[in-house]
Write an enzyme that holds these catalytic residues in place. Structure first.
Site, mmCIF file in Angstrom:
data_model
loop_
_atom_site.group_PDB
_atom_site.id
_atom_site.type_symbol
_atom_site.label_atom_id
_atom_site.label_comp_id
_atom_site.label_asym_id
_atom_site.label_seq_id
_atom_site.Cartn_x
_atom_site.Cartn_y
_atom_site.Cartn_z
ATOM 1 N N HIS A 45 0.884 -1.151 0.068
ATOM 2 C CA HIS A 45 -0.006 0.008 -0.023
ATOM 3 C C HIS A 45 0.855 1.116 0.059
ATOM 4 C CE1 HIS A 45 -4.072 -1.651 0.248
ATOM 5 N NE2 HIS A 45 -3.458 -2.866 0.920
ATOM 6 N N GLY A 129 -6.748 -15.010 -6.836
ATOM 7 C CA GLY A 129 -7.349 -14.293 -5.523
ATOM 8 C C GLY A 129 -6.789 -14.562 -4.448
ATOM 9 N N LEU A 132 -1.151 -13.374 -4.857
ATOM 10 C CA LEU A 132 0.184 -13.357 -5.607
ATOM 11 C C LEU A 132 0.153 -13.005 -6.892
ATOM 12 C CD1 LEU A 132 1.139 -17.030 -3.987
ATOM 13 C CD2 LEU A 132 1.620 -15.065 -3.271
ATOM 14 N N SER A 135 -3.683 -11.764 -11.533
ATOM 15 C CA SER A 135 -4.197 -10.870 -12.635
ATOM 16 C C SER A 135 -3.337 -10.306 -13.288
ATOM 17 C CB SER A 135 -5.137 -9.955 -11.725
ATOM 18 O OG SER A 135 -4.545 -9.095 -10.931
ATOM 19 N N GLU A 163 -5.931 -3.548 -15.801
ATOM 20 C CA GLU A 163 -6.642 -4.045 -14.521
ATOM 21 C C GLU A 163 -7.697 -3.086 -14.023
ATOM 22 O OE1 GLU A 163 -4.871 -6.319 -12.380
ATOM 23 O OE2 GLU A 163 -5.928 -6.039 -10.652
ATOM 24 N N ASP A 175 2.508 -4.609 -9.112
ATOM 25 C CA ASP A 175 2.143 -6.084 -9.737
ATOM 26 C C ASP A 175 2.930 -6.253 -10.950
ATOM 27 O OD1 ASP A 175 1.013 -6.610 -7.054
ATOM 28 O OD2 ASP A 175 -0.759 -7.102 -7.779
#
Ligand code: ADP
Ligand code: MG
Length: 361
Positions: A45, A129, A132, A135, A163, A175
């Protein structure tokens, strides 16, 4: 004995294709692309305020075997019984495509303005989900298969936009940039403001162990609230990526308590990423582990993205002999925890190794 990935995560073992009528196991594919998943060692975050993150691409990932040609995208996946089949150029809003996994694929095709389609199969041994980044692995693999030929950063930015279009969740760049740009044997320290990447060697004398706790979705989760709370803090403090603890202290009475605690997490987490990189580099694994513990405490108390099950797992892991430290990893509200430990110290979970980023095989 350590359970296999398929036993541990269920339903995502390699090689099980064959759903749907349009793509069959007997098809012979001419091309293969692979994109790894990633585990974030520290720095959660912080990306969407331009801060520092320290993810590592892992030796589990998503592979697409395909043949290019025609104006259609026709894919099956071993993770979903429903195939996808759409025509290029993409006309639908990606966020409305069904089945849901087709949204990531359609959004990527739209981002790249693809006009040459692919027929093929997707196989993955990343649990979807679970934090890791299945997506981003899917997006980056699809991007390569659809002919993306820019830099890893170009691929990552297109995948991040995809995304957003697919999910509506304002996720950061961590990511996609890790998965696009990683080099084998290294973690990927990213300055999410400049997008500068420092490849930091991951020493062979430690294990990185991932443990799955619970599936989660960021759609409809408090992720978007956290982004808004950080923006609220920045409207008073200024860019959190440049803020100090003194700035945070001074803002104490000018901000609501929630935004203030969110800001304190981000500022301390950025410092922890820097300290972690130098601890790892200097072989000081005790210190690296303590920084992971502190990161978890901050995510639990100040950022409130952990869960009781994740807290319990981190407590259990970080008090196990031979474990240097442990923390929740990724967006939170479920997902996985990660531990740094002496080789073989843990017989639960899944030892992962630092892998190279998305590539053609
Ligand atoms: P994470 O990225 O942490 O795994 P997300 O919720 O961001 O979790 O993404 C998971 C979603 O991505 C799945 O629900 C699915 O729609 C899509 N997805 C990822 N990998 C695959 C795959 N191999 N096949 C089909 N869909 C996938
Ligand atoms: Mg994801």
């Amino acid at each position: 004995m350590r359970p296999s990935v398929a036993e541990r995560f269920g339903g995502t073992a390699n090689g099980a294709t064959g759903y749907g009528a349009t793509v069959t196991e007997n098809d012979t594919w001419t091309h293969v692309v692979h994109a790894p998943g990633r585990v974030n060692l520290i720095g959660d975050h912080t990306d969407y305020t331009g801060g520092l993150v320290f993810p590592m691409a892992i030796d589990r990932g998503t592979t697409i075997r395909y043949t290019p040609g025609t104006d259609r995208v026709v894919l099956t996946s071993d993770a979903d019984p429903d195939p996808i089949d759409f025509t290029l150029p993409v006309e639908a809003e990606p966020g409305t495509v069904t089945p849901v996994w087709g949204r990531y694929v359609a959004a990527m095709a739209a981002e790249l303005s693809s006009s040459t389609g692919i027929h093929g199969t997707v196989s993955s041994d990343i649990p979807a989900g679970a934090g890791l980044s299945s997506s981003a692995a899917l997006e980056c693999a699809v991007g390569l298969a659809l002919g993306s030929d820019g830099t890893p950063t170009d691929l990552a930015l297109a995948a991040q936009r995809a995304e957003h279009a697919a999910t509506g969740v304002p996720t950061g760049i961590m990511d996609q940039l890790c998965i696009a740009a990683a080099t084998a044997g290294h973690a990927t320290m990213i300055d999410c403001h400049t997008l500068d990447i420092t490849q930091v060697p991951v020493p062979g004398e430690v294990d990185v162990v991932v443990e799955f706790i619970a599936h989660r979705t960021l759609v409809g989760s408090a992720y978007a609230d956290r982004v808004a709370e950080c923006a609220r803090a920045e409207s008073v403090i200024g860019p959190l990526r440049a803020a100090t603890l003194d700035d945070i202290s001074r803002a104490r009475h000018h901000l609501d308590d929630i935004a203030w605690r969110r800001a304190r997490h981000v500022v301390t987490e950025n410092e922890r990423v820097r300290a972690f990189a130098s601890a790892l580099d200097g072989g000081d694994y005790d210190r690296a582990g303590r920084l992971m513990d502190a990161s978890h405490a901050s995510l639990r108390s100040d950022f409130e993205t952990s869960t009781p099950d994740m807290d319990a797992a981190v407590e259990r892991l970080s008090t196990t002999a031979g474990v240097f430290g442990a923390r929740m990893t990724g967006g939170g509200f479920g997902g996985c925890v990660v531990a740094l430990c002496q080789p073989g110290a843990l017989d639960s979970g899944w030892v992962v190794h630092a892998a190279r980023g998305a590539h053609h095989r």
